[in-house]
Structure formats: structure tokens, C-alpha cells
Design a protein around this motif. Sequence first.
Motif, PDB file in Angstrom:
ATOM      1  N   LEU A  51       0.815  -1.219   0.000  1.00 52.55           N
ATOM      2  CA  LEU A  51       0.000   0.000   0.000  1.00 52.55           C
ATOM      3  C   LEU A  51       0.848   1.268   0.000  1.00 52.55           C
ATOM      4  O   LEU A  51       0.503   2.258  -0.641  1.00 52.55           O
ATOM      5  CB  LEU A  51      -0.942   0.006   1.207  1.00 52.55           C
ATOM      6  CG  LEU A  51      -2.129  -0.932   1.107  1.00 52.55           C
ATOM      7  CD1 LEU A  51      -2.747  -1.154   2.476  1.00 52.55           C
ATOM      8  CD2 LEU A  51      -3.163  -0.375   0.135  1.00 52.55           C
ATOM      9  N   SER A  52       1.958   1.254   0.702  1.00 51.19           N
ATOM     10  CA  SER A  52       2.778   2.455   0.819  1.00 51.19           C
ATOM     11  C   SER A  52       3.851   2.555  -0.264  1.00 51.19           C
ATOM     12  O   SER A  52       4.523   3.580  -0.362  1.00 51.19           O
ATOM     13  CB  SER A  52       3.437   2.515   2.203  1.00 51.19           C
ATOM     14  OG  SER A  52       4.319   1.427   2.390  1.00 51.19           O
ATOM     15  N   GLY A  56       1.475   2.212  -5.412  1.00 53.88           N
ATOM     16  CA  GLY A  56       0.565   1.265  -4.769  1.00 53.88           C
ATOM     17  C   GLY A  56       0.719  -0.164  -5.222  1.00 53.88           C
ATOM     18  O   GLY A  56      -0.182  -0.979  -5.038  1.00 53.88           O
ATOM     19  N   GLU A  57       1.855  -0.465  -5.826  1.00 53.20           N
ATOM     20  CA  GLU A  57       2.124  -1.841  -6.224  1.00 53.20           C
ATOM     21  C   GLU A  57       3.595  -2.145  -5.993  1.00 53.20           C
ATOM     22  O   GLU A  57       4.429  -1.252  -5.980  1.00 53.20           O
ATOM     23  CB  GLU A  57       1.746  -2.092  -7.680  1.00 53.20           C
ATOM     24  CG  GLU A  57       2.597  -1.357  -8.680  1.00 53.20           C
ATOM     25  CD  GLU A  57       2.234  -1.681 -10.122  1.00 53.20           C
ATOM     26  OE1 GLU A  57       1.202  -2.310 -10.377  1.00 53.20           O
ATOM     27  OE2 GLU A  57       3.023  -1.297 -10.996  1.00 53.20           O
ATOM     28  N   SER A  99      -0.753  -5.549  -6.031  1.00 51.06           N
ATOM     29  CA  SER A  99      -1.382  -4.303  -5.605  1.00 51.06           C
ATOM     30  C   SER A  99      -2.586  -4.654  -4.747  1.00 51.06           C
ATOM     31  O   SER A  99      -3.218  -5.703  -4.923  1.00 51.06           O
ATOM     32  CB  SER A  99      -1.798  -3.455  -6.804  1.00 51.06           C
ATOM     33  OG  SER A  99      -2.677  -4.164  -7.647  1.00 51.06           O
TER      34      SER A  99
END
Length: 118
Positions: A51-52, A56-57, A99
Motif C-alpha cells: 500500500l505504501s 501502490g504496487e 497491488s
Amino acid sequence: MSKSECAPTDALECCTSLAAEPIDAEQAETIAPLLKALGDPARLRLMSLILSHEGGEACVCDLLPCFDLSQPTISHHLKVLHDVGLVSRERRGTWVYYSARPGALSALGSLFDVAVPA
């Protein structure tokens, strides 16, 4: 859609807060594997890293240095997250990119919404 109309695979998409009304046994059976998947520290950390991560992947090659675990173990944890529907994956050449599925995460988060009395 009422809870009685929810198919097991739609439990997260159509169910509201656990505080709104009790869920039925079928919904609990559908939701529990998601919570169990996130209950493992490595998988919870993998979700956070994905997520970070920029865009986002993340690829396994991006995640591996963050752990003192082997690549097959990391891949296993990512498979668990994929199998329960929390992450999607896309193969690009020899690498697989993961992701988070925003809809699944939002629905999971909404399970714990509790109205605060005014």
C-alpha cells in the motif's frame, strides 16, 4: 442489498458495520479468512509495504529485502493475500507485481465502523 441476500463471495461488498446488526454464520465464514490472512505479522506487513509503495504496487523483488524470510516464503504469504482477495497480481515478464484491492480493503475497514453517540 440486505444481509440475507448476500452471496458468500459478496459478503464484504454488501455488508455494513458489524455494529449495525449481527452477521450470519455464512458471512462470518466468508469474512474470517480475510481477517486470518491479515492476522499474520508478515502478511500484515506485506499489505502495508504494498500500500505504501510508490504507485501502490510492488514486486517480490521490492519486498524481499524488507524481511528475513526466503523468497518462497514471501511468495507464499502473497499467495494467501491474493487467494482471499486482498491483493491482485499481474505478471510482467519474469516478475509478478502485487497491488491492494481498494474495494476489499474499504469494505473490510467498514466492518469496524461504529457510530459514536452524540
